[in-house]
Design a protein around this motif. Structure first.
Motif, PDB file in Angstrom:
ATOM      1  N   ASP A 122       0.864  -1.178   0.000  1.00 60.12           N
ATOM      2  CA  ASP A 122       0.000   0.000   0.000  1.00 60.12           C
ATOM      3  C   ASP A 122       0.903   1.232   0.000  1.00 60.12           C
ATOM      4  O   ASP A 122       1.772   1.377   0.864  1.00 60.12           O
ATOM      5  CB  ASP A 122      -0.875  -0.026   1.263  1.00 60.12           C
ATOM      6  CG  ASP A 122      -1.884   1.119   1.339  1.00 60.12           C
ATOM      7  OD1 ASP A 122      -1.615   2.205   0.791  1.00 60.12           O
ATOM      8  OD2 ASP A 122      -2.933   0.921   1.981  1.00 60.12           O
TER       9      ASP A 122
ATOM     10  N   ARG B  59      -5.107   9.905   2.834  1.00 61.18           N
ATOM     11  CA  ARG B  59      -5.046   8.599   3.515  1.00 61.18           C
ATOM     12  C   ARG B  59      -3.952   8.559   4.580  1.00 61.18           C
ATOM     13  O   ARG B  59      -4.013   7.752   5.517  1.00 61.18           O
ATOM     14  CB  ARG B  59      -4.829   7.472   2.502  1.00 61.18           C
ATOM     15  CG  ARG B  59      -5.993   7.256   1.573  1.00 61.18           C
ATOM     16  CD  ARG B  59      -5.665   6.230   0.500  1.00 61.18           C
ATOM     17  NE  ARG B  59      -5.957   4.853   0.888  1.00 61.18           N
ATOM     18  CZ  ARG B  59      -5.051   3.888   0.992  1.00 61.18           C
ATOM     19  NH1 ARG B  59      -3.768   4.151   0.772  1.00 61.18           N
ATOM     20  NH2 ARG B  59      -5.409   2.660   1.327  1.00 61.18           N
TER      21      ARG B  59
ATOM     22  N   VAL C  71      -4.677   7.806  -5.029  1.00 63.14           N
ATOM     23  CA  VAL C  71      -5.513   6.621  -4.792  1.00 63.14           C
ATOM     24  C   VAL C  71      -6.934   7.011  -5.177  1.00 63.14           C
ATOM     25  O   VAL C  71      -7.407   8.079  -4.793  1.00 63.14           O
ATOM     26  CB  VAL C  71      -5.472   6.166  -3.311  1.00 63.14           C
ATOM     27  CG1 VAL C  71      -6.487   5.050  -3.053  1.00 63.14           C
ATOM     28  CG2 VAL C  71      -4.063   5.706  -2.924  1.00 63.14           C
TER      29      VAL C  71
ATOM     30  N   LYS D 185     -11.688   2.607  -5.509  1.00 61.82           N
ATOM     31  CA  LYS D 185     -10.801   1.437  -5.506  1.00 61.82           C
ATOM     32  C   LYS D 185     -10.067   1.277  -4.176  1.00 61.82           C
ATOM     33  O   LYS D 185      -9.228   0.392  -4.038  1.00 61.82           O
ATOM     34  CB  LYS D 185      -9.767   1.550  -6.641  1.00 61.82           C
ATOM     35  CG  LYS D 185     -10.390   1.556  -8.036  1.00 61.82           C
ATOM     36  CD  LYS D 185     -11.104   0.248  -8.332  1.00 61.82           C
ATOM     37  CE  LYS D 185     -11.690   0.243  -9.736  1.00 61.82           C
ATOM     38  NZ  LYS D 185     -12.422  -1.022 -10.020  1.00 61.82           N
ATOM     39  N   ASP D 186     -10.394   2.132  -3.202  1.00 59.62           N
ATOM     40  CA  ASP D 186      -9.726   2.082  -1.901  1.00 59.62           C
ATOM     41  C   ASP D 186     -10.342   0.991  -1.030  1.00 59.62           C
ATOM     42  O   ASP D 186     -11.477   1.114  -0.581  1.00 59.62           O
ATOM     43  CB  ASP D 186      -9.830   3.446  -1.195  1.00 59.62           C
ATOM     44  CG  ASP D 186      -9.086   3.488   0.127  1.00 59.62           C
ATOM     45  OD1 ASP D 186      -8.357   2.519   0.424  1.00 59.62           O
ATOM     46  OD2 ASP D 186      -9.228   4.487   0.849  1.00 59.62           O
ATOM     47  N   THR D 187      -9.595  -0.064  -0.823  1.00 56.09           N
ATOM     48  CA  THR D 187     -10.052  -1.165   0.031  1.00 56.09           C
ATOM     49  C   THR D 187      -9.493  -1.045   1.446  1.00 56.09           C
ATOM     50  O   THR D 187      -9.419  -2.020   2.190  1.00 56.09           O
ATOM     51  CB  THR D 187      -9.658  -2.519  -0.589  1.00 56.09           C
ATOM     52  OG1 THR D 187      -8.248  -2.516  -0.870  1.00 56.09           O
ATOM     53  CG2 THR D 187     -10.422  -2.780  -1.878  1.00 56.09           C
ATOM     54  N   LYS D 188      -9.080   0.156   1.784  1.00 54.78           N
ATOM     55  CA  LYS D 188      -8.603   0.492   3.127  1.00 54.78           C
ATOM     56  C   LYS D 188      -7.456  -0.422   3.564  1.00 54.78           C
ATOM     57  O   LYS D 188      -6.433  -0.476   2.917  1.00 54.78           O
ATOM     58  CB  LYS D 188      -9.771   0.491   4.113  1.00 54.78           C
ATOM     59  CG  LYS D 188     -10.851   1.521   3.754  1.00 54.78           C
ATOM     60  CD  LYS D 188     -11.961   1.571   4.778  1.00 54.78           C
ATOM     61  CE  LYS D 188     -13.004   2.614   4.394  1.00 54.78           C
ATOM     62  NZ  LYS D 188     -14.120   2.667   5.350  1.00 54.78           N
TER      63      LYS D 188
ATOM     64  N   LYS E 190      -6.941  -3.428   3.273  1.00 52.51           N
ATOM     65  CA  LYS E 190      -6.614  -4.513   2.336  1.00 52.51           C
ATOM     66  C   LYS E 190      -5.995  -3.998   1.031  1.00 52.51           C
ATOM     67  O   LYS E 190      -5.675  -4.790   0.141  1.00 52.51           O
ATOM     68  CB  LYS E 190      -7.877  -5.320   2.013  1.00 52.51           C
ATOM     69  CG  LYS E 190      -8.456  -6.054   3.222  1.00 52.51           C
ATOM     70  CD  LYS E 190      -9.700  -6.842   2.840  1.00 52.51           C
ATOM     71  CE  LYS E 190     -10.282  -7.569   4.053  1.00 52.51           C
ATOM     72  NZ  LYS E 190     -11.528  -8.305   3.695  1.00 52.51           N
ATOM     73  N   TYR E 191      -5.815  -2.685   0.931  1.00 53.94           N
ATOM     74  CA  TYR E 191      -5.342  -2.099  -0.332  1.00 53.94           C
ATOM     75  C   TYR E 191      -3.964  -2.627  -0.734  1.00 53.94           C
ATOM     76  O   TYR E 191      -3.673  -2.779  -1.921  1.00 53.94           O
ATOM     77  CB  TYR E 191      -5.316  -0.576  -0.200  1.00 53.94           C
ATOM     78  CG  TYR E 191      -5.105   0.166  -1.506  1.00 53.94           C
ATOM     79  CD1 TYR E 191      -6.099   0.195  -2.478  1.00 53.94           C
ATOM     80  CD2 TYR E 191      -3.916   0.852  -1.758  1.00 53.94           C
ATOM     81  CE1 TYR E 191      -5.921   0.890  -3.677  1.00 53.94           C
ATOM     82  CE2 TYR E 191      -3.729   1.551  -2.947  1.00 53.94           C
ATOM     83  CZ  TYR E 191      -4.727   1.562  -3.907  1.00 53.94           C
ATOM     84  OH  TYR E 191      -4.552   2.243  -5.089  1.00 53.94           O
TER      85      TYR E 191
ATOM     86  N   PRO F 213      -2.970  -2.989  -4.939  1.00 54.98           N
ATOM     87  CA  PRO F 213      -3.095  -1.557  -5.244  1.00 54.98           C
ATOM     88  C   PRO F 213      -3.551  -1.350  -6.684  1.00 54.98           C
ATOM     89  O   PRO F 213      -3.223  -2.138  -7.566  1.00 54.98           O
ATOM     90  CB  PRO F 213      -1.667  -1.030  -5.045  1.00 54.98           C
ATOM     91  CG  PRO F 213      -0.971  -2.067  -4.236  1.00 54.98           C
ATOM     92  CD  PRO F 213      -1.600  -3.368  -4.594  1.00 54.98           C
TER      93      PRO F 213
END
Length: 600
Positions: free
Chosen positions: A79, A158, A230, A234-237, A239-240, A244
């Motif tokens: 990430d 982020r 980002v 598409k931001d999986t927090k 899990k990013y 990526p």
């Protein structure tokens, strides 16, 4: 930069990362027959040190093929917000872009900023407090959608979400929002989740940064991976880092943590929109190994091209390589210092004299040998500012005579300090070392042996190296475990005392998790010198302040430096356009390496 970073500039956190196995001494740098000289060899290698601060075989890089990395260490995170290892920052430029990045040039020039997503370097106004950029035409995500100024802003926001995305550098947060008023995009009450007032996006091509106070290193901070765009959808927090979303020439095809990673071409990337990346290979792979000797044997056999972590061959590997494949080796000075640090929240290291007892009790030649000797380890460390950082005095500044009269230890002085700290009969403590770094274990054993002579009884605790942020990065856990000595290393995030020392020495950087101020330094004088540095107008003034900060750190005896590190790094005979760069602390610059025989 952390030790892998780190890092890792470039941290090492960070960033921070030895991938060596076994200890012992390094082989002498000699022999080599046909592979010995700088003019190349029969197997097509460029020559010894041919890529050290210069470009080797630039014209031989061809499009196509698979560039194969090997490593005994996975990234702390892939990430862009969370990664702090230096090799992660280097590698992430394959799939992430920033407004500005580092020049693709060898040596010191590589640490300079150059435009990337932006059309040029910043337009600076308002007495150094406003930075304005315009995005290039044709910059796109891996699905073909345009990269906008809002994507850049969101990616930077982020950094504020430290409760979810801890681990990466927080310079941008500290500089743009020193009062901590913004709560990050995940707690943002505004409809578009772009509520950070310090960054404006008047249109999709323009982004404006408003600094509360001028900071002459700000553009260097924007060249960090943590300033990558980002896209919100598409931001999986947390899990990013597993996948990526790409803004660069390559995208994730597959990733199995601790096993392998494969990047393939991002077909939506356009060379015309990217003045930095040449994107030579069709595919880029990483294979993660559990054993450094196995990995080095595979590198030397030609099964892999380059070591991801860039921290040198193992003793067994370098012995073979120096004798038989010297033309495949480079011996750069790293930007890292390897050291022991003494957390003040663990007794008796809250007492400066107990800290000094360790400094005087240590055998510095033995520690250098454990690190790999003068060639693969580096010069004996005498202070905490790397030679490449402006303001460094190198070995000339040696307040404890570590490379001089006390290089083999000074039992008498150590015992004097033990009396002064109220421990005339010595004390017990624990050294924390990463279990995947045999060279750190070797260093700990060296320190253990020398300290025994002054009645400091040391136990060595090996912890999971991939979990350093939560194990030694938690002051609470450090105190609970009784880690009085932590073995680590650090390289500059960017080449200044701020880019190196701020996370290590400033009180604002004492964190509950992912802490790198392991010594828990809370010194108003050091904090004040950093404040003076940020407002210094000329380079000479900044260098003088950097020197003063280093002196204050050493006067506090918070650290035992081992070495100003050097690496003995391997490059395969099939890679071209390869060179070391100060941008990543003497690593090879990954981004434009190509293959000579892509169809091989």
């Amino acid at each position: 930069m952390t030790t892998q970073r780190t890092s890792g500039r470039r941290k090492q956190a960070l960033a921070a990362a030895a991938v060596v196995a076994a200890l012992l001494t390094t082989a002498a740098c000699g022999g080599g027959g046909d592979d010995d000289g700088g003019g190349g060899s029969k197997n097509g290698a460029a020559g010894y040190d041919a890529a050290n601060n210069k470009v080797a075989q630039a014209s031989e890089a061809k499009k196509g093929g698979t560039l194969k990395f090997a490593s005994t260490q996975d990234a702390d995170s892939w990430d862009t917000t969370r990664g702090y290892y230096g090799f992660m920052w280097n590698f992430s430029r394959y799939y992430s872009r920033q407004l500005v990045t580092n020049k693709t040039e060898p040596g010191a020039a590589g640490a300079e900023a150059t435009p990337d997503l932006a059309t040029g370097l910043a337009k600076v106004s308002d007495d150094g407090k406003t930075y304005t950029y315009t995005l290039r035409d044709g910059v796109t995500w891996e699905d073909g959608k345009p990269i906008t100024s809002k994507d850049v802003k969101y990616g930077i926001e982020r950094v504020w979400a430290q409760d979810v995305l801890s681990g990466g550098p927080t310079y941008l947060k500290e500089v743009l929002d020193p009062k901590g008023e913004y709560k990050g995009p995940y707690k943002d009450k505004s409809k578009d989740k772009l509520g950070l007032k310090a960054i404006e996006t008047p249109d999709d091509k323009t982004i404006v940064f408003h600094l509360p106070k001028a900071n002459s290193d700000f553009e260097e901070m924007l060249a960090l991976t943590s300033a990558s765009p980002v896209r919100q959808d598409k931001d999986t927090k947390s899990k990013y880092g597993l996948h990526p979303f790409s803004s660069g020439p390559y995208k994730f095809e597959s990733y199995n943590p601790g096993k392998d990673l494969t990047l393939v071409r991002n077909t939506e990337w356009k060379q015309s929109s990217d003045p930095v990346r040449k994107a030579y290979p069709d595919k880029i792979t990483i294979k993660f190994f559990s054993n450094a000797n196995d990995m080095d044997a595979r590198l030397i056999a030609g099964d892999y091209d380059i070591d991801l972590a860039q921290t040198g061959l193992s003793p067994q590997g370098r012995t073979t390589a120096l004798k038989e494949h010297k033309a495949n080796l480079d011996n750069p000075v790293s930007g890292y210092i390897r050291y022991a640090v003494f957390p003040q929240n663990v007794k008796p290291f809250d007492n400066i004299h107990c800290r000094k007892a360790v400094l005087y009790g240590a055998d510095h030649v033995s520690l250098q040998t454990a690190r790999g000797g003068p060639v693969a380890g580096g010069d004996i460390g005498t202070n905490m500012l790397p030679p490449a950082v402006p303001g460094s005095e190198g070995q000339k500044y040696d307040p404890y005579e570590m490379a001089g009269a006390n290089k083999n230890g000074n039992v008498e002085k150590a015992k004097e300090e033990l009396k002064a700290c109220g421990k005339p009969n010595g004390f017990k403590t624990t050294i924390a070392v990463r279990n995947n770094k045999p060279v750190e274990v070797a260093t700990a054993e060296s320190l253990q042996a020398s300290l025994k002579k002054v009645n400091i009884d040391v136990e060595i605790d090996q912890y999971d190296g991939s979990q350093y942020a939560s194990v030694i990065g938690s002051p609470t856990n450090v105190a609970k475990k009784g880690y009085g000595i932590i073995i680590m290393g650090w390289g500059p995030d960017f080449p200044s005392v701020q880019g190196y020392g701020l996370p290590l020495w400033h009180s604002d950087y004492i964190l509950d998790s992912a802490n790198n101020n392991f010594a828990m330094i809370d010194d108003p004088k050091i904090d004040g010198l950093f404040a003076d540095y940020l407002t210094a107008k000329d380079d000479a003034g900044k260098k003088k302040i950097a020197t003063e900060i280093n002196h204050k750190v050493m006067e506090g005896a918070y650290y035992l430096p081992f070495v100003f590190e050097k690496f003995l790094n391997w490059r395969s005979s099939d890679i071209a356009n390869v060179y070391t760069t100060d941008a990543y602390s003497g690593m090879y610059d990954f981004v434009n390496i190509g293959l000579k025989n892509p169809k091989k």
